[in-house]
Scaffold this motif. Sequence first.
Motif, short mmCIF file in Angstrom:
data_model
loop_
_atom_site.label_atom_id
_atom_site.label_comp_id
_atom_site.label_asym_id
_atom_site.label_seq_id
_atom_site.Cartn_x
_atom_site.Cartn_y
_atom_site.Cartn_z
N UNK A 76 0.85 -1.19 0.00
CA UNK A 76 0.00 0.00 0.00
C UNK A 76 0.89 1.24 0.00
N UNK A 77 0.61 2.17 -0.91
CA UNK A 77 1.44 3.36 -1.00
C UNK A 77 0.98 4.40 0.01
N UNK A 78 1.93 5.17 0.47
CA UNK A 78 1.65 6.23 1.42
C UNK A 78 1.03 7.41 0.68
N UNK A 79 -0.04 8.01 1.24
CA UNK A 79 -0.65 9.17 0.57
C UNK A 79 0.39 10.28 0.36
N UNK A 80 0.21 11.03 -0.73
CA UNK A 80 1.13 12.13 -0.99
C UNK A 80 0.96 13.23 0.06
N UNK A 81 1.89 14.17 0.06
CA UNK A 81 1.91 15.23 1.07
C UNK A 81 0.61 16.02 1.09
N UNK A 82 0.13 16.40 -0.08
CA UNK A 82 -1.11 17.18 -0.14
C UNK A 82 -2.27 16.40 0.46
N UNK A 83 -2.37 15.13 0.11
CA UNK A 83 -3.46 14.29 0.63
C UNK A 83 -3.35 14.13 2.14
N UNK A 84 -2.14 13.94 2.64
CA UNK A 84 -1.97 13.80 4.10
C UNK A 84 -2.42 15.06 4.82
N UNK A 85 -2.05 16.22 4.27
CA UNK A 85 -2.46 17.50 4.87
C UNK A 85 -3.98 17.65 4.83
N UNK A 86 -4.55 17.34 3.68
CA UNK A 86 -6.00 17.47 3.53
C UNK A 86 -6.75 16.52 4.47
N UNK A 87 -6.29 15.28 4.53
CA UNK A 87 -6.94 14.32 5.42
C UNK A 87 -6.84 14.74 6.88
N UNK A 88 -5.68 15.27 7.28
CA UNK A 88 -5.51 15.75 8.66
C UNK A 88 -6.45 16.92 8.93
N UNK A 89 -6.57 17.82 7.98
CA UNK A 89 -7.46 18.99 8.14
C UNK A 89 -8.92 18.54 8.26
N UNK A 90 -9.32 17.57 7.45
CA UNK A 90 -10.69 17.05 7.51
C UNK A 90 -10.95 16.45 8.89
N UNK A 91 -10.00 15.67 9.41
CA UNK A 91 -10.18 15.08 10.74
C UNK A 91 -10.33 16.15 11.82
N UNK A 92 -9.51 17.21 11.73
CA UNK A 92 -9.57 18.29 12.72
C UNK A 92 -10.92 18.99 12.66
N UNK A 93 -11.38 19.32 11.45
CA UNK A 93 -12.67 20.01 11.30
C UNK A 93 -13.81 19.10 11.74
N UNK A 94 -13.74 17.82 11.38
CA UNK A 94 -14.78 16.89 11.80
C UNK A 94 -14.89 16.85 13.33
N UNK A 95 -13.77 16.91 13.99
CA UNK A 95 -13.75 16.78 15.45
C UNK A 95 -14.08 18.09 16.16
N UNK A 96 -13.54 19.22 15.68
CA UNK A 96 -13.67 20.46 16.43
C UNK A 96 -14.14 21.68 15.67
N UNK A 97 -14.49 21.51 14.41
CA UNK A 97 -14.93 22.65 13.60
C UNK A 97 -13.75 23.42 13.02
N UNK A 98 -14.07 24.38 12.18
CA UNK A 98 -13.02 25.16 11.52
C UNK A 98 -12.11 25.88 12.50
N UNK A 99 -12.67 26.37 13.58
CA UNK A 99 -11.86 27.15 14.54
C UNK A 99 -10.79 26.29 15.20
N UNK A 100 -10.94 24.97 15.18
CA UNK A 100 -9.95 24.08 15.78
C UNK A 100 -8.75 23.85 14.88
N UNK A 101 -8.85 24.28 13.62
CA UNK A 101 -7.76 24.00 12.68
C UNK A 101 -6.58 24.95 12.93
N UNK A 102 -5.47 24.36 13.32
CA UNK A 102 -4.22 25.08 13.57
C UNK A 102 -3.20 24.53 12.59
N UNK A 103 -2.59 25.39 11.78
CA UNK A 103 -1.69 24.92 10.72
C UNK A 103 -0.52 24.11 11.27
N UNK A 104 -0.01 24.49 12.43
CA UNK A 104 1.12 23.76 13.01
C UNK A 104 0.71 22.34 13.41
N UNK A 105 -0.46 22.22 14.01
CA UNK A 105 -0.95 20.90 14.43
C UNK A 105 -1.28 20.02 13.22
#
Length: 199
Positions: free
Chosen positions: A1-30
């Motif tokens: 199984x190939x590892x998702x590319x950098x853009x996909x990893x960032x996008x997936x992480x952002x989706x998880x953060x928003x799903x859990x805490x909303x847009x205001x929870x999204x911190x670029x460093x995290x």
Amino acid sequence: MTKPDTRSRLLNAAVRVIDKGGESALNVHKVAKEAGVTVPSLYHFFGSREGLVEEAQVARFEKGMQVVGMSLDEVLAGVTTERKYRETLRTWLQSLLGGPNASFRRTRTTVIASAVNNPSLAARITDIQAEHVKRISTYLNYGRSKGWVDDDLDIEAIALWATTQLNGRVVLELDAKKRYVREWDQLFVESVMHALRYD
């Protein structure tokens, strides 16, 4: 199984953060840390925090819309009579109301709320909605191709109306007492069937 590319990893992480805490929870460093990349990579792919939020919201909306049109292809494949078509359509409409669809409705609703003050996001989810309506219309046009749905009906308008009604069901789902859910569900199904002149 190939590892998702950098853009996909960032996008997936952002989706998880928003799903859990909303847009205001999204911190670029995290988000960058969770994706295993540097913050400059995030800016390279998305331009800004807002760009990342918009892409994540689009991904969330797309995922939520795919569920609505899922399984009807397979179900319609075995339909050979108008009676079976009507029964299948009614059963499919009922299947959209409960279970996991409530979660997808909440997701779509939060994205719609975010789009109210974001014209770029609004335009993108409007395009996704239009594609979804075309897909649903294809299912409904199956009945038309067999002569089971009148030619003079605006199938896309019916599909759009039904989809927006489903999104509005989230208001009922917020009610802890679940008042009028059964009545609303029955009214929804009967209204779509009536719009298709299947009363």
